[in-house]
Design a protein around this motif. Sequence first.
Motif, mmCIF file in Angstrom:
data_model
loop_
_atom_site.group_PDB
_atom_site.id
_atom_site.type_symbol
_atom_site.label_atom_id
_atom_site.label_comp_id
_atom_site.label_asym_id
_atom_site.label_seq_id
_atom_site.Cartn_x
_atom_site.Cartn_y
_atom_site.Cartn_z
ATOM 1 N N SER A 50 0.777 -1.227 0.000
ATOM 2 C CA SER A 50 0.000 0.000 0.000
ATOM 3 C C SER A 50 0.809 1.277 0.000
ATOM 4 N N ASN A 51 2.119 1.189 0.117
ATOM 5 C CA ASN A 51 2.917 2.402 0.108
ATOM 6 C C ASN A 51 3.965 2.309 -0.978
ATOM 7 N N TYR A 52 4.475 3.460 -1.353
ATOM 8 C CA TYR A 52 5.461 3.465 -2.427
ATOM 9 C C TYR A 52 6.583 4.409 -2.053
ATOM 10 N N GLY A 53 7.793 3.980 -2.288
ATOM 11 C CA GLY A 53 8.898 4.891 -2.038
ATOM 12 C C GLY A 53 10.071 4.510 -2.890
ATOM 13 N N ILE A 54 10.783 5.492 -3.381
ATOM 14 C CA ILE A 54 11.991 5.238 -4.149
ATOM 15 C C ILE A 54 13.131 5.926 -3.434
ATOM 16 N N ARG A 55 14.121 5.161 -3.075
ATOM 17 C CA ARG A 55 15.270 5.756 -2.418
ATOM 18 C C ARG A 55 16.176 6.372 -3.470
ATOM 19 N N HIS A 56 16.879 7.392 -3.079
ATOM 20 C CA HIS A 56 17.849 8.011 -3.963
ATOM 21 C C HIS A 56 19.228 7.832 -3.346
ATOM 22 N N GLN A 57 20.250 8.286 -4.045
ATOM 23 C CA GLN A 57 21.593 8.205 -3.492
ATOM 24 C C GLN A 57 21.643 8.994 -2.177
ATOM 25 N N HIS A 58 22.021 8.314 -1.108
ATOM 26 C CA HIS A 58 22.095 8.971 0.199
ATOM 27 C C HIS A 58 23.548 9.278 0.589
ATOM 28 N N HIS A 59 24.448 9.230 -0.375
ATOM 29 C CA HIS A 59 25.852 9.304 -0.021
ATOM 30 C C HIS A 59 26.267 10.682 0.464
ATOM 31 N N ASN A 60 25.578 11.731 0.048
ATOM 32 C CA ASN A 60 25.795 13.029 0.661
ATOM 33 C C ASN A 60 24.503 13.814 0.581
ATOM 34 N N ALA A 374 9.465 -0.422 -10.712
ATOM 35 C CA ALA A 374 10.117 0.889 -10.651
ATOM 36 C C ALA A 374 10.981 0.993 -9.398
ATOM 37 N N ASN A 375 10.487 0.461 -8.272
ATOM 38 C CA ASN A 375 11.278 0.428 -7.032
ATOM 39 C C ASN A 375 12.578 -0.334 -7.223
ATOM 40 N N LEU A 376 12.484 -1.488 -7.883
ATOM 41 C CA LEU A 376 13.670 -2.312 -8.102
ATOM 42 C C LEU A 376 14.669 -1.601 -9.015
ATOM 43 N N ALA A 377 14.161 -0.888 -10.011
ATOM 44 C CA ALA A 377 15.050 -0.124 -10.890
ATOM 45 C C ALA A 377 15.774 0.965 -10.095
ATOM 46 N N ALA A 378 15.027 1.688 -9.255
ATOM 47 C CA ALA A 378 15.634 2.739 -8.438
ATOM 48 C C ALA A 378 16.652 2.155 -7.458
ATOM 49 N N ALA A 379 16.334 0.990 -6.891
ATOM 50 C CA ALA A 379 17.255 0.349 -5.945
ATOM 51 C C ALA A 379 18.565 -0.035 -6.625
ATOM 52 N N ALA A 380 18.496 -0.432 -7.898
ATOM 53 C CA ALA A 380 19.717 -0.771 -8.632
ATOM 54 C C ALA A 380 20.620 0.450 -8.756
ATOM 55 N N ILE A 381 20.047 1.605 -9.053
ATOM 56 C CA ILE A 381 20.849 2.830 -9.146
ATOM 57 C C ILE A 381 21.413 3.191 -7.780
ATOM 58 N N ASP A 382 20.623 3.031 -6.731
ATOM 59 C CA ASP A 382 21.062 3.347 -5.375
ATOM 60 C C ASP A 382 22.195 2.445 -4.921
ATOM 61 N N ALA A 398 18.555 11.544 -12.033
ATOM 62 C CA ALA A 398 17.696 11.591 -13.222
ATOM 63 C C ALA A 398 17.195 10.197 -13.594
ATOM 64 N N LEU A 399 18.045 9.190 -13.458
ATOM 65 C CA LEU A 399 17.617 7.821 -13.748
ATOM 66 C C LEU A 399 16.536 7.365 -12.773
ATOM 67 N N VAL A 400 16.690 7.743 -11.505
ATOM 68 C CA VAL A 400 15.648 7.426 -10.521
ATOM 69 C C VAL A 400 14.374 8.191 -10.853
ATOM 70 N N ASP A 401 14.528 9.446 -11.256
ATOM 71 C CA ASP A 401 13.366 10.255 -11.623
ATOM 72 C C ASP A 401 12.601 9.619 -12.779
ATOM 73 N N LEU A 402 13.329 9.021 -13.705
ATOM 74 C CA LEU A 402 12.669 8.365 -14.838
ATOM 75 C C LEU A 402 11.772 7.220 -14.388
ATOM 76 N N THR A 403 12.156 6.541 -13.305
ATOM 77 C CA THR A 403 11.314 5.437 -12.829
ATOM 78 C C THR A 403 9.951 5.953 -12.388
ATOM 79 N N GLN A 404 9.920 7.146 -11.808
ATOM 80 C CA GLN A 404 8.640 7.727 -11.398
ATOM 81 C C GLN A 404 7.870 8.269 -12.598
ATOM 82 N N ARG A 405 8.570 8.867 -13.532
ATOM 83 C CA ARG A 405 7.916 9.387 -14.735
ATOM 84 C C ARG A 405 7.241 8.252 -15.502
ATOM 85 N N VAL A 406 7.894 7.097 -15.526
ATOM 86 C CA VAL A 406 7.327 5.959 -16.250
ATOM 87 C C VAL A 406 5.992 5.538 -15.659
#
Length: 411
Positions: A50-60, A374-382, A398-406
């Motif tokens: 029921s929830n959705y979240g895409i993590r982004h690079q948290h390195h800084n 889309a979550n799995l795609a974003a996780a691969a970039i992360d 931008a690659l993570v953003d594309l997962t949401q745009r899709v």
Amino acid sequence: MQFYRALSRLSRNAFARRPLLPPPPPPHRIPPPFTKVLGFSEFYDGGSSSNYGIRHQHHNSSPIVEERLDPFSLVADELLVLANRLRDMVVAEVPKLASAAEYFFKFGVEGKRFRPTILLLMANALNVPMPRSVSGIHDEGDSLSLELRTRQQCIAEITEMIHVASLLHDDVLDDADTRRGVGSLNFVMGNKLAVLAGDFLLSRACVALASLKNTEVVSLLATVVEHLVTGETMQMTTSSEQRVSMEYYMQKTYYKTASLISNSCKAIALLAGQTADVATLAFDYGKNLGLAFQLIDDVLDFTGTSASLGKGSLSDIRHGIVTAPILFAIEEFPQLRSVVDKGFEDPANVEIALDYLGKSRGIQRARELASKHANLAAAAIDSLPESDDEDVLRSRRALVDLTQRVIMRTK
């Protein structure tokens, strides 16, 4: 009239946006690439999340990671170069063939260049920044980087030619009369010339691929062509059981849509000399983004309009193609199976199927499955190796953003 009332009910009742999905699994749980593309049950658990979240690079915590980006604008200059080069590459000695081959490379009908955008961003994301000489400022120190970038641009060109060739062939097989809002090539110039134009584009892609002189990359993209043919054949020759199998549908979807993006992303990584692990992450991103893209495409076939999609709405079901929304609806209403078995040549069966779809959660569950991928795609970039380079982080964002745009797109 009943048909349109059913479609109206479907639009009003079935397409309310669902809550989005939970955060993706930790990087070590990202599934490996397909050894066999069956076994998709882990990806569709009944749509209960029921929830959705895409993590982004948290390195800084640089603002670059948080800013809203337009992925297409980041590589706009290169896309223009690619578009011009593609038009040059499809020139043929025979005028009719040249006109046919360049049909979807002309200004105005060339699309957004979604696949080349992904590949150029992936090149940046793997710490291969665009050399200054691409912008016309030459520096001898850029020569190696420029050579690599040119080879990666070649992958983007090859990918686009293979993609357009597959569209030309698909339109012939589907007897389509529109594509990207204009008359399809087979409709304008006939089936024979459309098939030959597709073959010509594939031959041009092969010549460009050979010029890379990298056997692993050649093997990857040759496999893509095999997958395209396999997927189309699977769609044309389904048995009654296969037609209502989600696993079969997902395997076919990988072959027809996701294989091209995933293997092209992997090729970008290999040309950059990345490790096998990084190449696998690039593959995983393309695979899951491609699956999400097609799942949303299948949803839009029911929810979109002919004008927004550049093709006729309900085109899949009218051609007897059963996609994720109907498959999920069958799980809720098993009696829909008998309607599917009868086929959809009779418009009354289309109406019945739409009625069941409108009462089911088929659309919502298809969207949820797309969100999972889309979550799995974003996780691969992360999970890519850490970097402090702002250009690298911007491209990854931008690659993570594309997962949401899709998954949020309407056309």
